[in-house]
Design an enzyme around this catalytic site. Structure first.
Site, PDB file in Angstrom:
ATOM      1  N   ASP A 112      -1.534  -0.566   6.157  1.00 46.11           N
ATOM      2  CA  ASP A 112      -1.702   0.138   7.429  1.00 46.11           C
ATOM      3  C   ASP A 112      -3.156   0.367   7.797  1.00 46.11           C
ATOM      4  O   ASP A 112      -3.444   0.833   8.895  1.00 46.11           O
ATOM      5  CB  ASP A 112      -1.019   1.516   7.364  1.00 46.11           C
ATOM      6  N   ASP A 130      -0.128   5.083   0.935  1.00 47.20           N
ATOM      7  CA  ASP A 130      -0.351   6.062   2.009  1.00 47.20           C
ATOM      8  C   ASP A 130      -0.363   5.384   3.371  1.00 47.20           C
ATOM      9  O   ASP A 130      -1.147   4.461   3.614  1.00 47.20           O
ATOM     10  CB  ASP A 130      -1.676   6.799   1.784  1.00 47.20           C
ATOM     11  N   ASP A 165       0.875  -1.168   0.000  1.00 50.55           N
ATOM     12  CA  ASP A 165       0.000   0.000   0.000  1.00 50.55           C
ATOM     13  C   ASP A 165       0.918   1.224   0.000  1.00 50.55           C
ATOM     14  O   ASP A 165       2.108   1.121   0.316  1.00 50.55           O
ATOM     15  CB  ASP A 165      -0.878  -0.037   1.254  1.00 50.55           C
TER      16      ASP A 165
END
Length: 196
Positions: free
Chosen positions: A165, A11, A9
Site C-alpha cells: 500500500d 500495515d 505487506d
C-alpha cells in the site's frame, strides 16, 4: 498469471492499521517537539519507526534517542490495537490461496508489533514465513525484505506476487522483480487530520 508465492505487506495492506499508527505517531512526535504531518507519514510507509525518528530529528534539529522514541510510539500503537480490523479484499486473497500457494508477511514493523497485529486479526496461521524490520539491514525502497521473504518461501522472486500500500514498498517489490498489486487502488484508509 499463476504465481508460486504471495508476499503481503502488513500495515495498510493486510491490516487497516494506518489511522491508529498515525494517532500514535502524532502523540509521540508532539511529546518530543517534532512535526510530522499525515501526508509525510504516508510518504514514509514501510520505513522502520526508529529510522523515521532519526530522519525527523535530523531535519528539525532535535536530539533524541530514536530507539526509545520508537518503543514509545509502538507502545502507543499497541494501546489502540483493539480498533484494528482487516482489509477484507486482501484477506480474501489470503483465504483463497491458503493451503495452495506458500505465503509470507514482509513488513517494516518490529517483530513483536507484527505478532500483536496478526494475533488481533487471528491470521498468523495462514503464512509460512515472516520478515520484519530486524531481519534485513536495508529497508524499503530496497528490495531486501521481499527477496528475503521469497528465499524463506523457497520461491523465485519473479514467481512472487506482492501486495503493498506504500510507494516505497511498491518500489521495493518492483526492484525485487516481483509482480506488485497496489492496495491503494481499492482501499483508502480513513484520514485523521481534517482536510488532509
Amino acid at each position: 498469471m499463476e504465481f508460486e508465492g504471495y508476499i503481503f505487506d502488513l500495515d495498510g495492506t493486510l491490516a487497516d492499521t494506518m489511522p491508529a499508527h498515525y494517532l500514535s505517531w502524532r502523540k509521540i512526535t508532539q511529546k518530543h517537539g517534532l512535526e510530522f504531518s499525515e501526508d509525510r507519514f504516508y510518504s514514509l510507509g514501510g520505513v522502520p519507526t526508529e529510522r523515521i525518528f532519526n530522519i525527523l530529528a535530523e531535519e528539525q534539529g532535535k536530539t533524541l534517542n530514536a530507539a526509545e522514541c520508537a518503543h514509545e510510539k509502538e507502545n502507543a500503537f499497541v494501546d489502540l490495537i483493539s480498533e484494528v480490523g482487516p482489509i477484507e479484499p486482501v484477506l480474501e486473497v489470503v483465504r483463497l490461496n491458503h493451503g495452495k500457494v506458500p505465503m509470507a508477511v514482509a513488513t517494516g514493523a518490529m517483530r513483536w508489533v507484527m505478532e500483536r497485529i496478526l494475533d488481533q486479526l487471528e491470521i498468523a496461521d495462514y503464512f509460512q514465513a515472516f520478515v520484519c524490520s530486524e531481519d534485513t539491514k536495508r529497508h524499503k525502497p530496497f528490495p531486501d525484505v521481499f527477496l528475503e521473504a521469497a528465499t524463506r518461501l523457497g520461491v523465485a522472486p519473479e514467481k512472487c506476487c506482492v501486495y503493498e500500500d506504500a510507494q516505497l514498498g511498491i518500489e521495493a517489490g518492483q526492484a525485487a522483480g516481483m509482480h506488485v498489486i497496489d492496495v491503494r487502488e481499492f482501499h483508502t484508509p480513513r484520514r485523521i487530520t481534517a482536510g488532509a
